[in-house]
Motif scaffolding. Structure first.
Motif, PDB file in Angstrom:
ATOM      1  N   LEU A 119       4.058  -5.580  -5.968  1.00 29.18           N
ATOM      2  CA  LEU A 119       2.674  -5.115  -6.011  1.00 29.18           C
ATOM      3  C   LEU A 119       2.022  -5.005  -4.642  1.00 29.18           C
ATOM      4  O   LEU A 119       0.897  -4.502  -4.536  1.00 29.18           O
ATOM      5  CB  LEU A 119       1.828  -6.060  -6.880  1.00 29.18           C
ATOM      6  CG  LEU A 119       2.110  -6.082  -8.379  1.00 29.18           C
ATOM      7  CD1 LEU A 119       1.311  -7.195  -9.050  1.00 29.18           C
ATOM      8  CD2 LEU A 119       1.769  -4.730  -9.024  1.00 29.18           C
ATOM      9  N   GLN A 120       2.684  -5.471  -3.583  1.00 27.33           N
ATOM     10  CA  GLN A 120       2.015  -5.456  -2.284  1.00 27.33           C
ATOM     11  C   GLN A 120       1.939  -4.045  -1.726  1.00 27.33           C
ATOM     12  O   GLN A 120       2.942  -3.355  -1.537  1.00 27.33           O
ATOM     13  CB  GLN A 120       2.705  -6.374  -1.289  1.00 27.33           C
ATOM     14  CG  GLN A 120       1.913  -6.523   0.008  1.00 27.33           C
ATOM     15  CD  GLN A 120       2.326  -7.709   0.840  1.00 27.33           C
ATOM     16  OE1 GLN A 120       3.506  -8.014   0.953  1.00 27.33           O
ATOM     17  NE2 GLN A 120       1.343  -8.413   1.414  1.00 27.33           N
ATOM     18  N   SER A 121       0.721  -3.627  -1.451  1.00 26.23           N
ATOM     19  CA  SER A 121       0.488  -2.271  -0.958  1.00 26.23           C
ATOM     20  C   SER A 121       0.963  -2.122   0.477  1.00 26.23           C
ATOM     21  O   SER A 121       1.250  -3.103   1.184  1.00 26.23           O
ATOM     22  CB  SER A 121      -1.010  -1.962  -1.028  1.00 26.23           C
ATOM     23  OG  SER A 121      -1.726  -2.811  -0.135  1.00 26.23           O
ATOM     24  N   ALA A 122       1.017  -0.880   0.927  1.00 23.85           N
ATOM     25  CA  ALA A 122       1.377  -0.613   2.318  1.00 23.85           C
ATOM     26  C   ALA A 122       0.386  -1.258   3.271  1.00 23.85           C
ATOM     27  O   ALA A 122       0.739  -1.631   4.400  1.00 23.85           O
ATOM     28  CB  ALA A 122       1.427   0.899   2.557  1.00 23.85           C
ATOM     29  N   ASP A 123      -0.860  -1.415   2.810  1.00 24.70           N
ATOM     30  CA  ASP A 123      -1.883  -2.026   3.656  1.00 24.70           C
ATOM     31  C   ASP A 123      -1.760  -3.545   3.685  1.00 24.70           C
ATOM     32  O   ASP A 123      -2.111  -4.183   4.675  1.00 24.70           O
ATOM     33  CB  ASP A 123      -3.270  -1.639   3.139  1.00 24.70           C
ATOM     34  CG  ASP A 123      -3.427  -0.139   3.057  1.00 24.70           C
ATOM     35  OD1 ASP A 123      -3.648   0.490   4.106  1.00 24.70           O
ATOM     36  OD2 ASP A 123      -3.298   0.412   1.945  1.00 24.70           O
ATOM     37  N   GLY A 124      -1.285  -4.144   2.582  1.00 28.08           N
ATOM     38  CA  GLY A 124      -1.133  -5.588   2.531  1.00 28.08           C
ATOM     39  C   GLY A 124      -1.752  -6.239   1.316  1.00 28.08           C
ATOM     40  O   GLY A 124      -1.332  -7.324   0.901  1.00 28.08           O
ATOM     41  N   ALA A 125      -2.775  -5.616   0.724  1.00 23.99           N
ATOM     42  CA  ALA A 125      -3.412  -6.185  -0.459  1.00 23.99           C
ATOM     43  C   ALA A 125      -2.475  -6.087  -1.668  1.00 23.99           C
ATOM     44  O   ALA A 125      -1.562  -5.259  -1.707  1.00 23.99           O
ATOM     45  CB  ALA A 125      -4.717  -5.457  -0.752  1.00 23.99           C
TER      46      ALA A 125
END
Length: 678
Positions: free
Chosen positions: A407-413
């Motif tokens: 679930l970790q997005s490319a941005d980090g959230a």
């Protein structure tokens, strides 16, 4: 929640569901029953002093955080509508935070009486006592589909379909054998502490705290569209003598008196988390024997918490129709922390005797707790007694870390989650939807008004648990998650003196870059992105966020995390008042108090033909509003601010003192003191 008719068993849950001064000693306060000052304080500097000062404010009876029974309120203020619809309700969340607060107090003072008292109060008031001696684990509940909007109840959602095959419950026999009881040892999520609604328990009108529920009707049912109702249904209120509140949620020709409870797994897991730290600190003092009973009960709670790992109707992961395979053994377990588990049974014997248990098909990233899974699978005193519990929690630990990674997005959230029951009725998800062990990616699991993935608080809460786990174990996979998440969070945080801004509302796009199954180690999430829409000064979220930075900064020697945590705490504490810490909140959403339903839009839906009354005489009928069935709110000392807004004036502003928020700030102060210092 869940409901039962006279004809068959049904379990139907839809949504569920933030001073300095050197103190020599401190009283635990009336809520704990302890007034003995302590001489030895495990403090290193001013942040420890601030912890004790805030602790004393929370425990000061004059400040109003606790009821006369010693139960923590959701907030000091009564006119508050969010997940609870009244500030003097309380949640299992509040109890779990109280346990954590007293664990830290025990560390500081070597006084463990308040921790034990908190556990005993929790056990007395929010762990239901009903048993299920007639429970049939081979047929745990009858299927009822969920619907997408409250206006579809009870015609579509909650319509019984006993022909749909459900799986078997693999835990019941083991738990019965281990504990010699059919009582479920878990917290119900919501109490009317002062019995404001007047239900009492099982229709007695007067007992308090009283078990209640609100959410019941699918993902679009916001708090503004809920009908509060008693957890023990005796037909005393609602449509009296003829179903009570049940006909609002379930359509049938006749109804049975019954009780039913819903567990919020993140709260029970936080209670285990608190018990771990209490045990650790008591051992350092050579006083673990003082809390042995409470710790053993935390292990027991973790044993029953495994119900949150199971699909709602014990079906196997990967369902794309209601006829999908029913589970046998443990193949219906996701090994994740789902949104709830629930249980219920018949009230009296007029309609026969029956009971049921269910899990949940919906899994949210914000509810995971790898720290609790680690403690329940590795710490001897916290390892549940049941034969398979240790292995289950060890599997869950790995599965949760996998889930975060997926679930970790490319941005980090961390993005939303995954469901095994698309639309709540096991529909086939849209073609190409990525899956996690067969479960479909869900951008906003469980509720949509507002979207469950947009609140930064879920990010701070869940990653704080990851940070604790990383701090204790050094797990490289946890560090990798935190490396990326902390970089993103810090890039969206500003602190300057007493001014600070942290993320608030998030907007999501894209989805995970592939399916995750046994053997998968990564997916390409380059297209899974998040944008920070706006920012906040919410003190509770700031406290949880600071704790994440403290644990990560201490373990990883990350200087920016440490300095930002300090700056955040310093800024938050400039908002101290005589009762705690609070910042002004403008509540634009309070224009929904008098929303009238229009078609399938927002507003309170009551099925055609249903009429009933609340205990105070408020009429429940089509065309009524949130406020119409809660007219007592007009007597609240703060109501004039809301009425002015409803009359066309400015949106009202409040300074709320939520219990959990005060505790998160207090814990952050103590964590900074012990892990980083001045």
């Amino acid at each position: 929640m869940k409901w039962k008719t006279s004809r068959r068993r049904v379990a139907m849950v839809a949504t569920g569901l933030l001073f300095t001064g050197g103190l020599v000693g401190i009283s635990a306060g009336a809520a704990s029953g302890d007034t003995t000052p302590t001489a030895k304080l495990a403090l290193a500097g001013p942040y420890g002093d601030q912890f004790l000062a805030l602790y004393q404010k929370i425990k000061n009876p004059a400040n109003g955080y606790f009821s006369p029974e010693g139960v923590p309120y959701h907030s000091i203020e009564t006119l508050l509508v969010e997940a609870p619809d009244h500030g003097h309700e309380t949640t299992s969340e509040a109890f779990s935070y109280w346990l954590y607060l007293e664990a830290m107090y025990g560390r500081v003072t070597q006084n463990w009486a308040p921790f034990n008292s908190a556990w005993q109060t929790m056990e007395r008031y929010i762990i239901p006592k009903e048993t299920q001696s007639n429970y049939n684990a081979a047929d745990p509940a009858d299927y009822a589909p969920e619907a997408l909007h409250p206006s579809q109840y009870p015609a579509v959602g909650g319509k019984l379909d006993p022909a749909v095959k459900v799986g078997a419950d693999p835990l019941a026999a083991e738990l019965q054998s281990t504990y010699g009881t059919s009582q479920v040892y878990g917290m119900h999520w919501l109490l009317d502490v002062d019995n404001v609604y007047g239900f009492g328990n099982c229709g007695d009108r007067t007992s308090k705290p009283a078990y209640i529920n609100t959410y019941q009707r699918g993902p679009q049912e916001s708090v503004w569209e809920t009908v509060p109702h008693p957890s023990c249904e005796t037909f005393t209120f609602g449509r009296q003598g003829n179903g009570g509140y049940i006909p609002i949620f379930i359509g049938d020709s006749s109804y049975a008196q019954q009780w039913r409870y819903t567990n919020a797994p993140d709260a029970d897991a936080r209670a285990v988390q608190a018990a771990y730290w209490a045990l650790t600190w008591a051992k350092e003092q050579g006083q673990q024997g003082q809390i042995a009973t409470s710790v053993a009960n935390a292990a027991k709670m973790g044993d029953y918490l495994r119900y949150s790992m199971y699909d709602k109707y014990f079906k196997t992961p990967g369902c794309t129709s209601a006829s999908c395979a029913a589970g046998t053994g443990k193949n219906s377990s996701t090994y994740l922390m789902s949104w709830y588990y629930a249980w219920g049974g018949s009230q009296g014997s007029a309609s026969g005797s029956w009971s049921w248990r269910i899990g949940s098909s919906h899994n949210h990233g914000g509810y995971q707790n790898p720290f609790a899974a680690w403690a329940l699978s590795t710490v001897p005193e916290l390892t549940p007694r049941s034969a398979t519990a240790k292995t289950d929690w060890a599997t869950s630990l790995t599965r949760q870390i996998d889930f975060y990674t997926w679930l970790q997005s490319a941005d980090g959230a961390i993005a939303g989650g995954a469901t095994n029951s698309w639309n709540g009725n096991y529909s086939a998800p849209p073609s190409g939807t990525p899956t996690f062990y067969g479960m479909a990616y869900d951008e906003k699991p469980v509720y949509h008004d507002p979207p469950s993935n947009q609140w930064f608080g879920f990010q701070a809460w869940t990653m704080e648990r990851v940070a604790e786990y990383y701090y204790v174990t050094g797990d490289a996979r946890a560090k990798a998650l935190l490396d990326k998440w902390v970089t993103w969070a810090l890039a969206n945080t500003t602190v300057s003196g007493s001014t600070y801004q942290i993320p608030s509302t998030l907007r999501w796009s894209g989805r995970p870059g592939g399916n995750w199954q046994a053997g998968t180690t990564s997916v390409n999430n380059a297209n899974l992105r998040v944008t920070v829409v706006d920012r906040t000064t919410d003190v509770g979220v700031a406290g949880a966020y600071a704790r994440t930075l403290i644990f990560y900064g201490a373990k990883a020697a990350h200087a920016q995390s440490r300095t930002t945590a300090k700056a955040l705490l310093d800024a938050v504490m400039t908002h101290s008042d005589t009762k705690g810490v609070a910042v002004p909140e403008t509540r634009n959403d309070y224009n929904r108090f008098d929303d009238v339903l229009s078609g399938t839009g927002d507003g309170l839906f009551i099925p055609s033909g249903y009429t009933g009354t609340m205990p105070n005489g408020d009429q429940i009928a089509p065309g009524k509003t949130f406020l119409d069935i809660r007219s007592f709110l007009k007597q609240d000392p703060e109501w004039s601010k809301v009425q002015t807004y409803l009359n066309g004036g400015a949106a009202p502003t409040f300074n709320y003192h939520r219990f959990w928020a005060q505790v998160d700030v207090a814990l952050a102060l103590a964590d900074y003191d012990r892990l980083i210092g001045s």
